[in-house]
Motif scaffolding. Sequence first.
Motif, PDB file in Angstrom:
ATOM      1  N   THR A   1      53.960  -2.438   7.732  1.00 31.14           N
ATOM      2  CA  THR A   1      54.977  -1.312   7.051  1.00 31.14           C
ATOM      3  C   THR A   1      54.961  -0.317   8.189  1.00 31.14           C
ATOM      4  OG1 THR A   1      53.553  -1.379   4.858  1.00 31.14           O
ATOM      5  CG2 THR A   1      54.734   0.634   5.306  1.00 31.14           C
TER       6      THR A   1
ATOM      7  N   MET B   1      55.597   3.013   9.607  1.00 31.25           N
ATOM      8  CA  MET B   1      55.019   4.256   9.106  1.00 31.25           C
ATOM      9  C   MET B   1      56.127   5.252   9.098  1.00 31.25           C
ATOM     10  SD  MET B   1      51.883   3.816   8.417  1.00 31.25           S
ATOM     11  CE  MET B   1      50.967   5.155   8.950  1.00 31.25           C
TER      12      MET B   1
ATOM     13  N   TYR C   1      57.262   7.212   5.768  1.00 26.39           N
ATOM     14  CA  TYR C   1      56.659   8.385   5.355  1.00 26.39           C
ATOM     15  C   TYR C   1      57.424   9.662   5.487  1.00 26.39           C
ATOM     16  CZ  TYR C   1      52.924   5.527   4.047  1.00 26.39           C
ATOM     17  OH  TYR C   1      52.211   4.015   3.488  1.00 26.39           O
ATOM     18  N   ARG C   2      58.305   9.680   6.707  1.00 25.92           N
ATOM     19  CA  ARG C   2      59.186  10.878   7.035  1.00 25.92           C
ATOM     20  C   ARG C   2      60.174  10.923   6.109  1.00 25.92           C
ATOM     21  NH1 ARG C   2      59.838  10.384  13.510  1.00 25.92           N
ATOM     22  NH2 ARG C   2      57.846   9.774  14.092  1.00 25.92           N
TER      23      ARG C   2
ATOM     24  N   ARG D   1      59.997  10.019   2.779  1.00 26.59           N
ATOM     25  CA  ARG D   1      59.237  10.363   1.838  1.00 26.59           C
ATOM     26  C   ARG D   1      58.884  11.924   1.791  1.00 26.59           C
ATOM     27  NH1 ARG D   1      54.968   5.560   0.352  1.00 26.59           N
ATOM     28  NH2 ARG D   1      56.470   3.979  -0.134  1.00 26.59           N
ATOM     29  N   ALA D   2      58.612  12.476   3.026  1.00 27.70           N
ATOM     30  CA  ALA D   2      58.324  13.632   3.260  1.00 27.70           C
ATOM     31  C   ALA D   2      59.599  14.717   2.850  1.00 27.70           C
ATOM     32  CB  ALA D   2      57.572  14.228   4.773  1.00 27.70           C
TER      33      ALA D   2
ATOM     34  N   ASN E   1      63.868   0.206   5.970  1.00 24.03           N
ATOM     35  CA  ASN E   1      62.407   0.272   5.635  1.00 24.03           C
ATOM     36  C   ASN E   1      61.748  -0.783   4.976  1.00 24.03           C
ATOM     37  OD1 ASN E   1      61.691   3.119   6.563  1.00 24.03           O
ATOM     38  ND2 ASN E   1      63.304   3.795   5.273  1.00 24.03           N
TER      39      ASN E   1
ATOM     40  N   GLU F   1      52.734   8.918  12.925  1.00 24.61           N
ATOM     41  CA  GLU F   1      51.944   8.548  11.759  1.00 24.61           C
ATOM     42  C   GLU F   1      50.993   7.364  12.186  1.00 24.61           C
ATOM     43  OE1 GLU F   1      55.984  10.370  10.746  1.00 24.61           O
ATOM     44  OE2 GLU F   1      55.135   8.945  11.966  1.00 24.61           O
TER      45      GLU F   1
END
Length: 299
Positions: free
Chosen positions: A137, A139, A142-143, A145-146, A185, A245
């Motif tokens: 994955t 990482m 996650y940015r 998602r943030a 992604n 991350e």
Amino acid sequence: SVAAAPRTPAPKAQLGIVGMAARFGTLTDLRELERAIHDGGDGACALPAKRWRFLGADSAFRASLPRAGDGDESSVRGCFVGAVNVDYRRLKLPLLPEDQLQPQQLLALSTIDRALLDCGDAVAKGGRVGVLVGLGTDMELYRHRARVALRERLAIAPNEELTPEQSALLSYVNDVSTSTSYTSNIGNIIATRIASVWGFTGPALTVTQGSNSVFRCLELAQAMLSTGEVDAVVVAGVDMCGSAEALYTKTRRVPLATAERPPTSFEQDAEGFFPGEGAGALVLKRLADCGSGRVYARV
């Protein structure tokens, strides 16, 4: 009822590597890798300036990464991949800045395409060719998602125009992304993009099995070629582990190395984790089908 007779597995075919390409850290191709091995060099460099975005200038975050030894907390070295040269037109990739794909996907696509071009006439467009990609994955997902979570916390409606302050705050976390860039992604799109560009009709999929991902791809490739399901298989692996991350997660278990260059495998004096990014791709055919063409190695 009569029990079905057990299936006899097909004998494993000998395979030949007919094309390959790679990128490891600052070493942009296999010739540079060969030269580095001959001269005792490596692909190490300092962390690219914009890789960690706002965390790059966060001294507290850098200090939170456990170190092996008494290295400089402000310095992070590894075999990092900087800019990736991509033929956007050839690979039919979006050119708009907001539609740009993630670096991991760009690196994988360009490396796999170069390996296929390296085959010459051994693999043709539209053939029965499988594409297997081993990866984890990304990482940096996650940015994204943030940014979405922050927008929700600010109670910004989907069609609401952002104030300059809101825009600056959201961009501080991650660039705005469209549905096109977000799909990068999704790791399996790497395999299907290559299959689409080359018109391949074999299976195209991603394998995520940690450090064994590429080995599993090789097993699947041998099975496909042994049964005659395909005439060739591209096996590739990619790892962009230098994101903030990814390194934060990794250093919860293994401290970050402070050496200037990567240690050799199983080196007795090695301390810590030295980040290494890169991608590699092999094109495999049944050895019996390779004829008098170039074969780099047998598998």
